[in-house]
Design a protein around this motif. Structure first.
Motif, PDB file in Angstrom:
ATOM      1  N   ILE A  40      -5.492   5.806  -2.776  1.00 37.01           N
ATOM      2  CA  ILE A  40      -4.373   5.128  -2.314  1.00 37.01           C
ATOM      3  C   ILE A  40      -4.226   4.025  -3.351  1.00 37.01           C
ATOM      4  CG2 ILE A  40      -3.997   3.503  -0.464  1.00 37.01           C
ATOM      5  CD1 ILE A  40      -5.624   5.286   1.447  1.00 37.01           C
ATOM      6  N   GLU A  83       0.112   4.973   0.657  1.00 34.93           N
ATOM      7  CA  GLU A  83      -1.066   6.053   1.041  1.00 34.93           C
ATOM      8  C   GLU A  83      -0.706   7.163   0.778  1.00 34.93           C
ATOM      9  OE1 GLU A  83      -1.386   5.573   5.260  1.00 34.93           O
ATOM     10  OE2 GLU A  83      -2.285   3.484   5.188  1.00 34.93           O
ATOM     11  N   VAL A 135       0.762  -1.254  -0.044  1.00 37.90           N
ATOM     12  CA  VAL A 135       0.110  -0.148  -0.079  1.00 37.90           C
ATOM     13  C   VAL A 135       0.864   1.289  -0.100  1.00 37.90           C
ATOM     14  CG1 VAL A 135      -1.878   1.344   1.092  1.00 37.90           C
ATOM     15  CG2 VAL A 135      -1.702  -1.259   1.311  1.00 37.90           C
ATOM     16  N   LYS A 151      -2.647   0.252  -4.278  1.00 38.70           N
ATOM     17  CA  LYS A 151      -2.544  -1.153  -3.658  1.00 38.70           C
ATOM     18  C   LYS A 151      -2.083  -2.200  -4.824  1.00 38.70           C
ATOM     19  CE  LYS A 151      -6.327  -0.432  -0.299  1.00 38.70           C
ATOM     20  NZ  LYS A 151      -7.598  -0.806   0.468  1.00 38.70           N
TER      21      LYS A 151
END
Length: 304
Positions: A192, A187, A185, A194
């Motif tokens: 965001i 952020e 991940v 992933k």
């Protein structure tokens, strides 16, 4: 400047993996053996007019295995060329195209093929021709020194190191062993980002699913057995397609060099991925999109 371009474009550096005998009278067996020494991926570093540079050279046969296709990369700039054997003179002839210039290089190996002396001609748009000389010294099976010079006192000296297939296989295995498991991940990207990885059956191809973030899409990483390097085939959600070469420079660092064709233009990526812990990666590098360079810096953390 003309001489600098001339020296820049002369990038031929044979290696030493011999192919079989040739039945093609246009390509004698000794010529095929000599030309096959170029095939593969090479890391290069050296000095051009006293200034240091690094890059990557990849060479492969054409489909008929009668000629060679070259791709040289320094930074985000790619240079392409082709090579063929002149049976009349016993020389390897290369032709390169750089911007609106064309370059012809002839290299003649000595008897034991440990040295090759070359002549190069640069054909300019205004009809003028510049000349230069080169020398290739085949130090070992995996190392070559290349020296060149042109009119005006320009100079070029570089060493080329082959990327062996064993190193590429290890680089892919090491990267997969590290990243498979959990979700990576970032952020700081919006939305965001992933990423997840898993091996395809046989553990020879790594599946990389990219959700959200800067470049959402899907990639497959495997060893390119022709170029003897790790290569990813990449498709982004916006329809961009392309591929990247991956190299492992040390235990915790991987390099990614990619070129992509987007619906609205060309893209180039140069990334360094550094493992700072078992669950964290620092990514740094540049993206060139439609000629505009962006600096990238991200921290990825694994969520298990």
């Amino acid at each position: 400047m003309k001489s600098a371009i001339l020296v820049y474009t002369v990038l031929l550096f044979p290696s030493v993996s011999a192919f079989g005998q040739s039945d093609d009278p246009a390509l004698p067996a000794e010529a095929r053996t000599f030309m096959s020494r170029l095939v593969g991926t090479w890391e290069m570093q050296g000095l051009r007019n006293g200034e240091p540079f690094t890059g990557l050279l990849q060479v492969r046969w054409n489909d008929a295995q009668t000629g060679l296709i070259y791709c040289s990369r320094e930074g985000s700039r790619l240079t392409h060329g082709v090579g063929f054997w002149d049976a009349t003179t016993g020389e390897l002839v290369e032709t390169w195209v750089v911007d609106n210039l064309s370059v012809a290089l002839r290299i003649k190996p000595n008897t034991d093929r440990t040295v090759g002396d070359g002549r190069v001609m640069l054909y300019l748009p205004n009809g003028e021709t510049a000349v230069g000389t080169t020398r290739s010294e085949y130090l070992t099976a995996d190392n070559i020194r290349f020296i060149g010079g042109g009119t005006g006192g320009q100079s070029f000296e570089a060493e080329y190191t082959r990327v062996p297939i064993e190193a590429s296989e290890a680089a892919l295995a090491n990267y997969g062993k590290f990243v498979v498991g959990g979700t990576w991940v970032c952020e700081t990207q919006t939305p965001i980002s992933k990423h997840t990885y898993h091996w395809r059956p046989g553990n020879k191809t790594l599946w990389w699913d990219r959700q959200g973030g800067r470049f959402p899409g899907l990639s497959l990483l495997s060893v390119d057995h022709v170029a003897q390097c790790v290569r990813s085939m990449d498709v982004d959600d916006d329809g961009s397609t392309g591929s990247a070469v991956w190299l492992q420079s040390n235990e915790n660092t991987w390099l990614m060099l990619g070129r992509y064709h987007a619906p609205d233009g060309e893209q180039d990526l140069q990334l360094t991925l550094t493992r700072t812990s078992q669950d964290e990666i620092h990514l740094t590098g540049t993206a060139v999109i439609d000629g505009k360079e962006q600096t990238l810096s991200d921290v990825w953390k694994r969520k298990r």
